[in-house]
Design an enzyme around this catalytic site. Structure first.
Site, mmCIF file in Angstrom:
data_model
loop_
_atom_site.group_PDB
_atom_site.id
_atom_site.type_symbol
_atom_site.label_atom_id
_atom_site.label_comp_id
_atom_site.label_asym_id
_atom_site.label_seq_id
_atom_site.Cartn_x
_atom_site.Cartn_y
_atom_site.Cartn_z
ATOM 1 N N HIS A 5 -3.065 1.231 6.718
ATOM 2 C CA HIS A 5 -3.009 1.187 5.135
ATOM 3 C C HIS A 5 -2.844 2.946 4.649
ATOM 4 O O HIS A 5 -3.286 3.736 5.291
ATOM 5 C CB HIS A 5 -4.505 1.085 4.797
ATOM 6 C CG HIS A 5 -4.771 0.885 3.362
ATOM 7 N ND1 HIS A 5 -4.146 -0.060 2.545
ATOM 8 C CD2 HIS A 5 -5.603 1.628 2.335
ATOM 9 C CE1 HIS A 5 -4.454 0.375 1.095
ATOM 10 N NE2 HIS A 5 -5.323 1.087 1.217
ATOM 11 N N CYS A 27 0.584 -1.179 -0.161
ATOM 12 C CA CYS A 27 0.142 0.217 -0.134
ATOM 13 C C CYS A 27 0.950 1.158 0.002
ATOM 14 O O CYS A 27 0.622 2.225 -0.822
ATOM 15 C CB CYS A 27 -0.976 -0.191 1.241
ATOM 16 S SG CYS A 27 -0.317 -0.068 2.623
ATOM 17 N N ASP A 42 -7.302 5.840 -3.995
ATOM 18 C CA ASP A 42 -6.198 4.808 -3.402
ATOM 19 C C ASP A 42 -5.940 3.895 -4.525
ATOM 20 O O ASP A 42 -6.940 3.079 -5.166
ATOM 21 C CB ASP A 42 -7.410 3.892 -2.472
ATOM 22 C CG ASP A 42 -6.567 2.786 -1.723
ATOM 23 O OD1 ASP A 42 -5.504 2.633 -2.142
ATOM 24 O OD2 ASP A 42 -7.012 2.299 -0.609
#
Length: 490
Positions: A326, A269, A349
């Protein structure tokens, strides 16, 4: 009668223009300018002199493989008395003579990318046009010089990892102005499936920061396309390197570019987010990496993370999970496609978790929409809302197949962090995503509430009140909130 000019040679004034447009860190060997801001080019006449009102010069600016005025990828314009920053325009800014200095300005909503500017019958110059967060007419305009220095021009930063109890700062080199990186970023746009399918329409879409940021969210991962990074979350990194190996975006982007757009192995991530941040800054979109500690991954949009353990309290594999942390990015832009009040930071994202409109991407969704529970807003509001707000329920799966609930917690979405402007300190931005626990102000969450689900609602109390209210408890009843039924209060 107007007389066409006989042009002998050009000077694109790259050093002056690139410095003035804050693109000189890319180098000064090619013209790189920002939209909605004038730039200067000079040309020398083979014969004759420029005479105001007599000499004529027509311009055509084009971008993409199929430029058209219908798509906004082709603009025709002539000389004006002055440049106008609201649309494509040009004006002479030098006295009459055999050297002519031109001021040229693009529209503040022109598509970004590679351009050809044709002057007169055959003279052609090439330049790159970027978003302009210094231009009030641009959708990415940011009115704070220190923030612009941090979120557009800074090539070094901090990404927060570790755990909620011990956040760890990781240095990262974004390197958006390193040699060749801007060219690679433009190639990433050109390799996206929408461009390969309909290049004219895709290049037109590049006027819109919402569209570009959504494309980048999809292209940083390679799950649906010739994207930059392949993710891996299990041991064993054969054929590549551990995500822990990377210390910056430059090597990743150069590897992708030199290896025929094959995905770089491997990312997780924070690597996906960092590369997305580098590309966004390179293109002129203010961007920052954000870390959400105790982050939920909700697969079915019910805002609940359902985890299972066996009778020995060992976890049973589930697609829904809680990550230690995250990372995603926030990009700064206006949202004219939504109601007023939702401009500013938008969550995007690039880590491939769930599909959005059939593609592994996420966002942009306004940070404020997450805080206010506006779950019908574009794009992917329920998923991001769950990352910072979901309830977590743990069930025991017994040997006989029966299931029983053992614990309910609501600890997700803690210490949401980003690097502070102008320093390496951690800035806690949790308050931008959610109200403090226990504070009685929430927006209505649209959707079919599940049985026994806590339902957030906004309550308006008339002023003046008939009496003083202390330790009040409001009760809301109702079902099928999207069906328009009245909710009673008592």
């Amino acid at each position: 009668l107007s007389l066409a000019l006989d042009i002998e040679r050009w000077n694109l004034e790259c050093e002056f223009n690139n410095t003035d447009h804050r693109t000189d860190l890319n180098g000064v060997d090619q013209l790189i300018v920002r939209r909605g801001q004038p730039f200067t080019i000079s040309f020398y006449l083979r014969s004759g002199h420029f005479q105001p009102g007599v000499s004529s010069l027509e311009f055509v600016a084009e971008t993409g493989p199929q430029p058209s005025e219908e798509y906004g990828t082709r603009a025709s314009f002539g000389l004006s008395a002055n440049t106008d920053t609201s649309h494509w325009s040009a004006a002479v800014i030098s006295p009459p003579g055999d050297m002519v200095a031109l001021s040229v300005c693009s529209a503040p909503d022109a598509p970004i990318g590679r351009y050809t500017l044709t002057l007169g019958r055959s003279e052609r110059i090439e330049f790159i046009l970027l978003f302009n967060p210094w231009c009030p007419g641009d959708a990415v305009y940011m009115d704070n010089e220190q923030s612009l220095e941090e979120y557009v021009l800074s090539q070094d930063g901090i990404i927060f990892r570790g755990s909620v109890g011990r956040p760890i700062s990781t240095p990262w080199n974004f390197g958006q102005f390193e040699s060749g990186i801007l060219d690679t970023c433009l190639r990433i746009l050109d390799m996206n499936p929408k461009c390969l399918k309909n290049p004219g329409k895709d290049c037109s879409g590049r006027r819109n920061a919402i569209y570009v940021s959504r494309v980048l969210s999809a292209m940083v991962n390679c799950n649906d396309d010739k994207g930059v990074l392949l993710g891996k979350w299990t041991d064993g990194y054969e054929g590549g390197v551990s995500p822990m190996f990377w210390r910056g975006s430059v090597e990743i982007l150069r590897n992708w570019d030199t290896q025929a757009c094959q995905p770089v192995r491997y990312g997780q991530c924070w690597v996906f987010a960092a590369v997305a941040c580098s590309i966004s800054r390179a293109l002129g979109i203010p961007c920052r990496v954000v870390t959400n500690y105790v982050s939920a991954h909700d697969t079915n949009s019910n805002l609940v993370i359902e985890r299972y353990i066996n009778e020995k309290a060992e976890p049973i594999h589930s697609k829904e999970m809680i990550w230690n942390y995250h990372c995603w990015v926030e990009s700064w832009m206006t949202r004219p496609d939504l109601q007023s009040g939702f401009n500013g930071w938008q969550v995007c994202d690039p880590t491939p978790q769930e599909k959005s409109e059939g593609v592994y991407c996420c966002g942009p969704i306004p940070v404020r929409a997450i805080k206010e529970g506006e779950l019908t807003f574009k794009y992917d509001a329920p998923f991001v809302f769950a990352e910072v707000n979901a309830d977590t329920i743990t069930y025991t799966k017994k040997n006989d197949g029966s299931i029983s609930k053992v614990i309910t917690t609501t600890a997700v979405g803690q210490k949401i962090s980003t690097k502070s402007v102008g320093s390496d300190a951690r800035e806690d931005i949790t308050h931008l995503y959610k109200y403090p626990e226990g504070r009685a102000h929430y927006s209505i969450i649209l959707g079919e509430p599940k049985i026994n689900r806590k339902l957030a609602a906004e309550i308006t109390v008339q002023n003046p009140l008939p009496g003083r209210l202390e330790n009040c408890c409001f009760s809301i009843e109702g079902a099928n909130l999207t069906g328009g039924r009245v909710i009673s209060e008592r």
